[in-house]
Design a protein around this motif. Structure first.
Motif, PDB file in Angstrom:
ATOM      1  N   VAL A  32      13.779 -42.618 -12.713  1.00  0.00           N
ATOM      2  CA  VAL A  32      14.240 -41.500 -13.540  1.00  0.00           C
ATOM      3  C   VAL A  32      13.385 -41.434 -14.800  1.00  0.00           C
ATOM      4  CG1 VAL A  32      16.186 -40.474 -14.775  1.00  0.00           C
ATOM      5  CG2 VAL A  32      16.592 -41.779 -12.671  1.00  0.00           C
ATOM      6  N   THR A  33      13.001 -40.223 -15.190  1.00  0.00           N
ATOM      7  CA  THR A  33      12.224 -40.025 -16.412  1.00  0.00           C
ATOM      8  C   THR A  33      13.131 -40.121 -17.632  1.00  0.00           C
ATOM      9  OG1 THR A  33      10.683 -38.577 -15.252  1.00  0.00           O
ATOM     10  CG2 THR A  33      10.731 -38.418 -17.654  1.00  0.00           C
ATOM     11  N   ALA A  34      12.644 -40.798 -18.664  1.00  0.00           N
ATOM     12  CA  ALA A  34      13.385 -40.920 -19.922  1.00  0.00           C
ATOM     13  C   ALA A  34      12.482 -40.477 -21.064  1.00  0.00           C
ATOM     14  CB  ALA A  34      13.845 -42.359 -20.138  1.00  0.00           C
ATOM     15  N   THR A  35      13.005 -39.609 -21.919  1.00  0.00           N
ATOM     16  CA  THR A  35      12.220 -39.123 -23.056  1.00  0.00           C
ATOM     17  C   THR A  35      12.660 -39.751 -24.372  1.00  0.00           C
ATOM     18  OG1 THR A  35      13.719 -37.232 -23.306  1.00  0.00           O
ATOM     19  CG2 THR A  35      11.767 -36.926 -21.910  1.00  0.00           C
ATOM     20  N   SER A  36      13.659 -40.632 -24.311  1.00  0.00           N
ATOM     21  CA  SER A  36      14.124 -41.320 -25.517  1.00  0.00           C
ATOM     22  C   SER A  36      14.748 -42.642 -25.102  1.00  0.00           C
ATOM     23  CB  SER A  36      15.153 -40.476 -26.274  1.00  0.00           C
ATOM     24  OG  SER A  36      16.358 -40.370 -25.523  1.00  0.00           O
ATOM     25  N   LEU A  37      14.943 -43.516 -26.080  1.00  0.00           N
ATOM     26  CA  LEU A  37      15.567 -44.807 -25.795  1.00  0.00           C
ATOM     27  C   LEU A  37      16.997 -44.622 -25.311  1.00  0.00           C
ATOM     28  CD1 LEU A  37      15.640 -47.869 -25.775  1.00  0.00           C
ATOM     29  CD2 LEU A  37      16.146 -47.808 -28.239  1.00  0.00           C
ATOM     30  N   ASP A  38      17.712 -43.678 -25.890  1.00  0.00           N
ATOM     31  CA  ASP A  38      19.094 -43.446 -25.456  1.00  0.00           C
ATOM     32  C   ASP A  38      19.141 -43.033 -23.990  1.00  0.00           C
ATOM     33  OD1 ASP A  38      20.100 -44.108 -27.919  1.00  0.00           O
ATOM     34  OD2 ASP A  38      20.206 -42.034 -28.652  1.00  0.00           O
ATOM     35  N   GLU A  39      18.217 -42.149 -23.592  1.00  0.00           N
ATOM     36  CA  GLU A  39      18.168 -41.754 -22.183  1.00  0.00           C
ATOM     37  C   GLU A  39      17.818 -42.948 -21.301  1.00  0.00           C
ATOM     38  OE1 GLU A  39      15.649 -38.474 -21.328  1.00  0.00           O
ATOM     39  OE2 GLU A  39      16.702 -37.073 -22.655  1.00  0.00           O
ATOM     40  N   ALA A  40      16.879 -43.774 -21.762  1.00  0.00           N
ATOM     41  CA  ALA A  40      16.489 -44.950 -20.984  1.00  0.00           C
ATOM     42  C   ALA A  40      17.666 -45.901 -20.801  1.00  0.00           C
ATOM     43  CB  ALA A  40      15.326 -45.665 -21.666  1.00  0.00           C
ATOM     44  N   LEU A  41      18.456 -46.099 -21.834  1.00  0.00           N
ATOM     45  CA  LEU A  41      19.624 -46.974 -21.743  1.00  0.00           C
ATOM     46  C   LEU A  41      20.638 -46.423 -20.745  1.00  0.00           C
ATOM     47  CD1 LEU A  41      20.068 -47.839 -25.523  1.00  0.00           C
ATOM     48  CD2 LEU A  41      19.618 -49.489 -23.698  1.00  0.00           C
TER      49      LEU A  41
END
Length: 548
Positions: free
Chosen positions: A129-138
């Motif tokens: 999954v693509t994440a554009t921020s740390l919050d999305e990555a978490l």
């Protein structure tokens, strides 16, 4: 004027890594190159040349190609440089010489697009999954489940790729991957969070002609310690039985990307549930893998790439049956490179050593991961070859023990190569820097402890044809032939090093049908005189010897 077709090569690269590619193409074709500066090492292999300011400037490439075409017709266009695949695909399309679509190249270059293509076509892979921020990555990592892999979406060479074991590790891992994007760019500036695939990593070297993919070789990879994924070595054997298992999956992965022509380097992991694809790279593998395919099988991937580019049907019948073992030489620690050498005359006398090729000069600054990457930490590489894999790996160890790589430091990062750098988890303080004595495989012959001065467990047998440095005492004779276990070594645990010699149980087969190996010695001292001969180079253990 020559009657051979003219192949246009964009970004031929440096001689140490890609010199063999240009040489092998020039054996069969006339070659014109487009570079960003004057010709240097390429001169003996080319008949025409143009320059551009930027390889990714498609208009500049078109103008340079037009200048070449004005002097002589171009029969095919190719590159083996990962960073410029998209621009070269656009150039080939403009010239009417494309062997695959720009869209298919973008699918290979974009890891997220590749994963989506695999999912659509039912190719076993990893959730990504693509994440554009740390919050999305978490949020993504929580959904996938730890551990996860965090990586740039479109950067090759394992740059910025790191494993996050726990939620606490993810912030530093995300920053590490984002830094890889910033430093090395790519067609996509985002970060991916992926399911971690456990198992041996391999690459399948493929040839695709008019939509039909043939797997010609499989490369078994040796990685440094986690959480990083630095490639520290490779082995390749003609006719590896694993090829039959992974070939259909590699072909399905190539088809899923839409690629219809060229060379592909398909990376996958051999998990407990079967092979699962990591990515498809639309070019010849790095680290001399293309050379290894040629040395082991007789198939020249650069020549085959030129055949495909010019519309010529390539001959895929192997003409050799050998094995190759490659070693990447890392700096022992971050700092100034003070020495990099091989014992004079060793490679020439042996006759089975390719290289070493040096990627750094004395005085250059080495910076190991996680602060650096492969461009700042690799000092060189070499390869050995033989009729069997065991002998090729044994020859690699012998060569490593004749190579010295030293640095004066410490530099910004600490540690003895990949092993030390990877011991520090993201977000946790590094071990204090200190200058170390070179690892076993980096010592000069005068620094090495003679075999006769080591305990019995550290005296493995050697294949008879390996040259022995002058003055070295032959090991004590033991019953049973020596064979090489090419599997990656176990890391040292708490100062205890596993002894490498094991003996068959009274020369009899065990009930399971295998030779029962036991009497494993455990050596409690880390003093150099009591270390088993693991052949370390740049802090990376080489292999284990055993008596069978």
């Amino acid at each position: 004027m020559s009657v051979r077709p003219l192949v246009l090569v964009i970004a031929p690269g440096d001689e140490e890594y890609r010199g063999y590619c240009l040489e092998q193409v020039a054996d069969a074709y006339d070659v014109a190159v487009i570079t960003t500066g004057p010709l240097t090492w390429e001169t003996p292999y080319v008949v025409d040349h143009e320059t551009v300011g930027d390889f990714d400037d498609v208009d500049g490439l078109i103008a340079a190609a037009a200048a070449v075409a004005g002097r002589r017709p171009i029969a095919g266009v190719l590159t083996w440089n990962e960073s410029h695949l998209t621009a070269v695909a656009r150039l080939a399309e403009h010239l009417g010489l494309a062997v695959t679509s720009v869209e298919s190249v973008l699918t290979c270059r974009g890891k997220a697009a590749g994963r989506a293509a695999f999912a659509r076509h039912g190719v076993p892979s990893a959730r990504s999954v693509t994440a554009t921020s740390l919050d999305e990555a978490l949020a993504v990592a929580d959904e996938i489940g730890f551990p996860v892999v965090v990586k740039p979406a479109a950067v090759g060479g394992s740059i910025g790729v790191i494993k996050a074991e726990t939620r606490e590790d993810l912030a530093a891992a995300y920053a590490f991957a984002a830094r890889g994007v910033q430093l090395h760019g790519g067609d996509n500036a985002s970060v991916l969070v992926e399911e971690y695939l456990d198992g041996e990593e391999v690459s399948v070297e493929c040839v695709t002609v008019q939509g039909v993919t043939t797997a010609v070789a499989v490369t078994r990879k040796e990685l440094g310690a986690q959480p990083l994924f630095e490639e520290v070595g490779h082995t390749l054997t003609a006719g590896d039985p694993l090829l039959e298992t992974v070939a259909p999956i590699a072909a399905a992965a190539v088809k899923a990307t839409g690629v219809t022509g060229g060379i592909q380097h398909v990376e996958m992991r051999l998990t407990a549930t079967g092979p699962r694809v990591i990515e498809v790279n639309g070019r010849i593998g790095g680290d001399w893998i293309g050379w290894a395919v040629w040395r082991a099988t007789g198939l020249s991937l650069p020549r085959i790439a030129a055949d495909i580019a010019t519309g010529t049907a390539p001959d895929l019948a192997p003409t050799r049956g050998q094995s190759v073992a490659i070693k990447v030489l890392y700096a022992p620690e971050s700092g100034t490179l003070t020495k990099r050498s091989i014992v004079p005359g060793f490679a020439e006398t042996a006759g089975w050593v390719h290289g070493p090729a040096w990627l750094m000069n004395v005085g250059d600054q080495a910076l190991l991961p996680p602060d650096g990457d492969l461009d700042s930490s690799r000092v060189g590489l070499f390869a050995t070859y033989a009729d069997t894999l065991d002998l090729a790996v044994a020859r690699r160890t012998a060569t490593a023990n004749h190579i010295t790589v030293t640095t004066s430091g410490p530099g910004p990062s600490t540690g003895d190569g990949v092993r030390q750098a990877a011991r520090t988890r993201p977000g946790r303080p590094a071990l204090p820097g200190r200058r170390r004595r070179p690892a076993v495989g980096n010592r000069t012959p005068a620094e090495r402890v003679p075999l006769a001065g080591r305990p019995p467990a550290a005296q493995p047998r050697r294949p008879a044809d390996l040259p022995r440095p002058a003055g070295r005492t032959p090991p004590v004779a033991r019953s049973g032939p020596a064979v090489v276990d090419p599997s990656p070594p176990r890391p040292d645990r708490g100062g205890v090093v596993e002894g490498e010699l094991r003996r068959p149980h009274a020369g009899r087969d065990h009930r399971c049908g295998h030779r029962h190996l036991h009497h494993r010695r455990r050596i409690q001292s880390n003093h150099p005189s009591r270390r088993p001969r693991t052949g370390r180079v740049g802090g990376v253990a080489e292999h284990r010897l055993r008596v069978a």
